[in-house]
Structures are given as C-alpha cells and as structure tokens.
Design a protein around this motif. Structure first.
Motif, PDB file in Angstrom:
ATOM      1  N   ASP A  81       0.868  -1.176   0.000  1.00  8.76           N
ATOM      2  CA  ASP A  81       0.000   0.000   0.000  1.00  8.76           C
ATOM      3  C   ASP A  81       0.905   1.225   0.000  1.00  8.76           C
ATOM      4  O   ASP A  81       1.434   1.622   1.036  1.00  8.76           O
ATOM      5  CB  ASP A  81      -0.907   0.007   1.234  1.00  8.76           C
ATOM      6  N   ALA A  82       1.100   1.773  -1.196  1.00  4.31           N
ATOM      7  CA  ALA A  82       2.050   2.876  -1.333  1.00  4.31           C
ATOM      8  C   ALA A  82       1.566   4.136  -0.639  1.00  4.31           C
ATOM      9  O   ALA A  82       2.382   4.954  -0.201  1.00  4.31           O
ATOM     10  CB  ALA A  82       2.316   3.154  -2.814  1.00  4.31           C
ATOM     11  N   ASP A  83       0.261   4.331  -0.527  1.00  2.39           N
ATOM     12  CA  ASP A  83      -0.270   5.523   0.129  1.00  2.39           C
ATOM     13  C   ASP A  83      -0.238   5.391   1.650  1.00  2.39           C
ATOM     14  O   ASP A  83       0.165   6.315   2.361  1.00  2.39           O
ATOM     15  CB  ASP A  83      -1.697   5.794  -0.346  1.00  2.39           C
ATOM     16  N   ALA A  84      -0.652   4.229   2.160  1.00  3.49           N
ATOM     17  CA  ALA A  84      -0.635   4.007   3.611  1.00  3.49           C
ATOM     18  C   ALA A  84       0.762   3.650   4.114  1.00  3.49           C
ATOM     19  O   ALA A  84       1.001   3.607   5.318  1.00  3.49           O
ATOM     20  CB  ALA A  84      -1.605   2.902   3.979  1.00  3.49           C
ATOM     21  N   ARG A  85       1.678   3.365   3.180  1.00  4.36           N
ATOM     22  CA  ARG A  85       3.066   3.020   3.498  1.00  4.36           C
ATOM     23  C   ARG A  85       3.156   1.773   4.367  1.00  4.36           C
ATOM     24  O   ARG A  85       3.768   1.759   5.426  1.00  4.36           O
ATOM     25  CB  ARG A  85       3.786   4.205   4.157  1.00  4.36           C
ATOM     26  N   THR A  86       2.560   0.704   3.863  1.00 10.80           N
ATOM     27  CA  THR A  86       2.653  -0.590   4.539  1.00 10.80           C
ATOM     28  C   THR A  86       2.912  -1.689   3.507  1.00 10.80           C
ATOM     29  O   THR A  86       2.532  -1.564   2.328  1.00 10.80           O
ATOM     30  CB  THR A  86       1.374  -0.941   5.317  1.00 10.80           C
ATOM     31  N   VAL A  87       3.542  -2.763   3.984  1.00 15.09           N
ATOM     32  CA  VAL A  87       3.784  -3.954   3.180  1.00 15.09           C
ATOM     33  C   VAL A  87       3.112  -5.121   3.883  1.00 15.09           C
ATOM     34  O   VAL A  87       3.292  -5.314   5.088  1.00 15.09           O
ATOM     35  CB  VAL A  87       5.292  -4.227   3.030  1.00 15.09           C
ATOM     36  N   ARG A  88       2.336  -5.908   3.164  1.00 19.39           N
ATOM     37  CA  ARG A  88       1.664  -7.078   3.729  1.00 19.39           C
ATOM     38  C   ARG A  88       2.435  -8.339   3.308  1.00 19.39           C
ATOM     39  O   ARG A  88       2.734  -8.527   2.119  1.00 19.39           O
ATOM     40  CB  ARG A  88       0.220  -7.153   3.239  1.00 19.39           C
ATOM     41  N   LEU A  89       2.737  -9.210   4.291  1.00 18.24           N
ATOM     42  CA  LEU A  89       3.407 -10.476   4.026  1.00 18.24           C
ATOM     43  C   LEU A  89       2.399 -11.614   4.043  1.00 18.24           C
ATOM     44  O   LEU A  89       1.259 -11.447   4.471  1.00 18.24           O
ATOM     45  CB  LEU A  89       4.501 -10.723   5.060  1.00 18.24           C
ATOM     46  N   ASP A  90       2.851 -12.792   3.596  1.00 18.64           N
ATOM     47  CA  ASP A  90       1.928 -13.907   3.449  1.00 18.64           C
ATOM     48  C   ASP A  90       1.446 -14.474   4.776  1.00 18.64           C
ATOM     49  O   ASP A  90       0.486 -15.253   4.800  1.00 18.64           O
ATOM     50  CB  ASP A  90       2.557 -15.017   2.608  1.00 18.64           C
ATOM     51  N   ASP A  91       2.086 -14.118   5.889  1.00 20.46           N
ATOM     52  CA  ASP A  91       1.590 -14.556   7.201  1.00 20.46           C
ATOM     53  C   ASP A  91       0.704 -13.497   7.847  1.00 20.46           C
ATOM     54  O   ASP A  91       0.466 -13.533   9.055  1.00 20.46           O
ATOM     55  CB  ASP A  91       2.754 -14.916   8.119  1.00 20.46           C
ATOM     56  N   ALA A  92       0.228 -12.536   7.020  1.00 18.13           N
ATOM     57  CA  ALA A  92      -0.693 -11.479   7.442  1.00 18.13           C
ATOM     58  C   ALA A  92      -0.037 -10.386   8.263  1.00 18.13           C
ATOM     59  O   ALA A  92      -0.737  -9.510   8.786  1.00 18.13           O
ATOM     60  CB  ALA A  92      -1.896 -12.055   8.200  1.00 18.13           C
ATOM     61  N   ARG A  93       1.282 -10.383   8.366  1.00 17.87           N
ATOM     62  CA  ARG A  93       1.944  -9.272   9.044  1.00 17.87           C
ATOM     63  C   ARG A  93       1.956  -8.044   8.142  1.00 17.87           C
ATOM     64  O   ARG A  93       2.071  -8.156   6.920  1.00 17.87           O
ATOM     65  CB  ARG A  93       3.396  -9.639   9.387  1.00 17.87           C
ATOM     66  N   ASP A  94       1.867  -6.880   8.763  1.00 19.50           N
ATOM     67  CA  ASP A  94       2.015  -5.611   8.055  1.00 19.50           C
ATOM     68  C   ASP A  94       3.271  -4.916   8.551  1.00 19.50           C
ATOM     69  O   ASP A  94       3.446  -4.710   9.756  1.00 19.50           O
ATOM     70  CB  ASP A  94       0.804  -4.704   8.290  1.00 19.50           C
ATOM     71  N   LEU A  95       4.140  -4.539   7.608  1.00 20.49           N
ATOM     72  CA  LEU A  95       5.363  -3.825   7.950  1.00 20.49           C
ATOM     73  C   LEU A  95       5.211  -2.373   7.522  1.00 20.49           C
ATOM     74  O   LEU A  95       5.029  -2.088   6.331  1.00 20.49           O
ATOM     75  CB  LEU A  95       6.576  -4.442   7.243  1.00 20.49           C
ATOM     76  N   PRO A  96       5.287  -1.421   8.454  1.00 22.94           N
ATOM     77  CA  PRO A  96       5.199  -0.015   8.074  1.00 22.94           C
ATOM     78  C   PRO A  96       6.532   0.484   7.533  1.00 22.94           C
ATOM     79  O   PRO A  96       7.597  -0.046   7.872  1.00 22.94           O
ATOM     80  CB  PRO A  96       4.846   0.674   9.395  1.00 22.94           C
TER      81      PRO A  96
END
Length: 380
Positions: A81-96
């Motif tokens: 999510d380039a606007d929210a500045r997060t990356v989602r991984l396959d284990d459902a973690r979100d990295l800001p």
C-alpha cells in the motif's frame, strides 16, 4: 525513527541493503528491514550451472547480516500500500515504512505461451535449477529462448551431459546482437557441443513436445529462458508502471507517482539518454547502490542526485572451458572489440565473481559505501 524497508534480496536489493547499512550504521534514528522469501542468496548468474548438477556456493543472508543494523524478515510480499506506506506479508503481518526500496526483480515469462508454466523448468530460483538437474538424464532437452541465458544453459547442458540431444529454439539467431567475429565463435561452440539451433516462434508447450510456427518438436525436458515478467504488485499498489509492469522512476530512481518509493533492478523502468535499461546484474547492482546513496543524502537533508549508467560488455559462457565477451557502447550496441576462448573465460569469471565479499565490505566500511554512489559502468 525512520523505517526503511527493502523488498527483495537479489543482486540489486542486497546491494541497496548492505550499502545503506554501511552509510547509516552510526545513526540510531534509522531502522532497516530487509524482506526476502528465504535465507539463501541466489546467484542467478550461476543457476544455469546449478541446473546441470554442478555445485554452487550456499550463501546465507543471516550470516552476512548477523551483528548489523539490518533486520531480516522472511516471507512472501502479497501486497504493498504505497499511500498508507505498509507492506503485507503472506503470514498477514504488516510492515510499516517511511521509505521503501522495491527490488522484487523478475521471473521467467511462462505466462505468455500456453503450457510453459505447467511443463517447463526455469532458472527463477535455486530449487528450480536443482529440480532441472535431477531431471536430466537421457533423451531430448529443448532450451527455449536464444538470448544469453538460453545460450549459456544449452552449452552447459550439452557439455555436462553429452548423451543428451540438446536443441536451442528462439525467435532470433543466437548472438544476433554481436559483431560477426564474436557471433561466429558462438555458433562454432554450439556446433562443437552438438547443440541444434532452431529459429522459430514457440506456439505451445505440451507434455513431451512443443508446437512451433511450422512444426512439432519432441522434448523430454523443456527449459524456459524466453523473456521475463515482473510481479503485478507494483501496479496493484497504485504505483505508475510501464507496459511491462515495471515501476517508472524519475532520474534519481524514485517512483514518479510516489517519491518515497525507490525502484531498483529488474522491477524498475530506468530511463537513460539512450533508452530504458534492460534487466541485468550489470545494471541492477548499481541501481541498488545509487538508491542507498540517495536515501542517505535525504536523511542528511540533501537532494538525491541523478543516476547515470552505461553498459560495457555482454559476457557469455559456452560451457566451462569457452566463452565469448562482446564489448559494447554505453547504449549496449556492440563495439568492434571482443574476446573468445580462455581469455574470455578468465574475463567473465573475473567480472561476474560472486558479489558476496563486496556486500560484506559495504556493511563495515562507510568509506567504501561512499566510494560508489554515482552509477557508472560497474559491471561486477
């Protein structure tokens, strides 16, 4: 605290991570996170050798990054999510993140030809190359794609497994980009190793065969090296991409739509005066280093500088004991000069030596990290 996330630990991504780590290792206001699917660093330049059963180095990211300021996260990236500045991984973690370096690279384009994804082996990763090595035995092997990777794969397989019938099929003649002398040497090597060359378009890959434009070719094993594609994640994230899905960058390698995202390596559409760079290690690592230098400048309140690059050569191995190196102009058009034979083998092994020691030095020596910021003709 500034969170910088690097996606992908290939040649370009790891160059960015280690170079940036060296530049900011004395700062306590920057947090670096490197995301990769696994711990092994894949030397893609050597996967055609792995695919014939030759041993290759087992290089581990965890060992390289131990004791550094780089946090290593394992997982597949499923969304950005380039606007929210997060990356989602396959284990459902979100990295800001505050700044993102997008280096997810490319894979073999098996989607454009029916049956290729189901019936062909690729050199996308170490496990795929290992699977090919386990499959090679007797029969007919068809290597699809007559570019550099296809030629290297066909010659390596033919030399390592002389009992196999090896075919090389592509739209263009092998070495079409070379001058006459270099092209003649390449064709002589293919003839010497018994590789049968077919110039044709592949319509469909079937179990045990493939359909060409004008004929059918039997195949016990199919190896796919015909073109590459990039993941659709960048387009889905709302980043501006080109017709091939690569992130369009400004002169400093920042996304033209989201300047807090840097794009490097095969995943980026980097324009120079002569056109858009094509994906190779030769250009990929410099983009990673330049992104690191640019982010370090931004952290110091300075503006990033434009990226400059020019190609220098196209080295091609022809088995273990032969090679040809076509020297090029910065725009990748061929010069008159070329090397063949043992001199070309030595040259190729020197310039394509493992970048692992360089990554390690960049982690520890800020002086070296500062030495390499401007792009240029880095070819290792």
């Amino acid at each position: 605290m500034t969170d910088i996330v690097i996606l992908g630990a290939g040649y370009a991504g790891l160059a960015a991570a280690t170079n940036l780590a060296g530049r900011v290792r004395r700062r306590d206001d920057v947090r670096l996170t490197l995301v990769n699917a696994g711990d092994r660093f894949t030397e893609r330049l050597r996967l055609h050798s792995t695919g014939t059963g030759r041993p290759t180095a087992d290089l581990r990211l965890s060992g390289l990054l131990a004791g550094t300021n780089v946090r290593l996260e394992y997982g597949w990236v499923t969304a950005v999510d380039a606007d929210a500045r997060t990356v989602r991984l396959d284990d459902a973690r979100d990295l800001p993140f505050d700044t993102l370096i997008y280096a997810l690279g490319s894979t073999a384009d098996t989607a454009s030809t029916p049956g290729a994804a189901e019936h062909a082996y690729t050199f996308d990763d170490f496990h795929g190359a290992e699977a090919l090595a386990a499959r090679l035995g007797r029969g007919t092997v068809v290597v699809c794609g007559s570019g550099l990777t296809g030629v290297e794969a066909a010659t390596e397989i033919a030399e390592r497994h002389p009992d196999l019938a090896v075919h090389l099929v592509g739209r263009d003649a092998p070495g079409a980009f070379m001058t006459a002398g270099a092209r003649d040497h390449l064709r002589a090597a293919l003839d010497r190793l018994g590789v049968r060359v077919r110039t044709a378009e592949i319509r469909k890959v079937l179990p045990g065969a493939m359909e060409l434009t004008d004929s059918r070719l039997e195949a016990d094993v199919v190896v796919w090296t015909a073109g590459t594609r990039v993941p659709p994640l960048a387009a889905a994230a709302g980043l501006t991409v080109d017709g091939r899905g690569r992130i369009v960058t400004d002169p400093t390698l920042r996304s033209v739509s989201h300047p807090h995202v840097y794009a490097v390596g095969d995943a980026s559409a980097v324009r120079q005066g002569f056109g858009t760079l094509h994906g190779t290690c030769q250009s990929g690592m410099p983009t990673g280093v330049h992104a690191a230098a640019s982010i370090a400048r931004e952290l110091d309140g300075k503006q990033p500088r434009p990226f400059r690059f020019g190609y220098y050569h196209r080295p091609v191995s022809l088995g273990r004991g032969d090679a040809v190196v076509q020297f090029t102009r910065p725009d990748d058009s061929p010069r008159r000069a070329y090397l063949t034979g043992r001199a070309a083998v030595w040259y190729k092994e020197t310039v394509t030596a493992s970048p692992w020691p360089t990554y390690a030095r960049m982690l520890k020596l800020p002086a070296l990290a500062s030495w390499w910021p401007r792009g240029g003709r880095y070819t290792r």
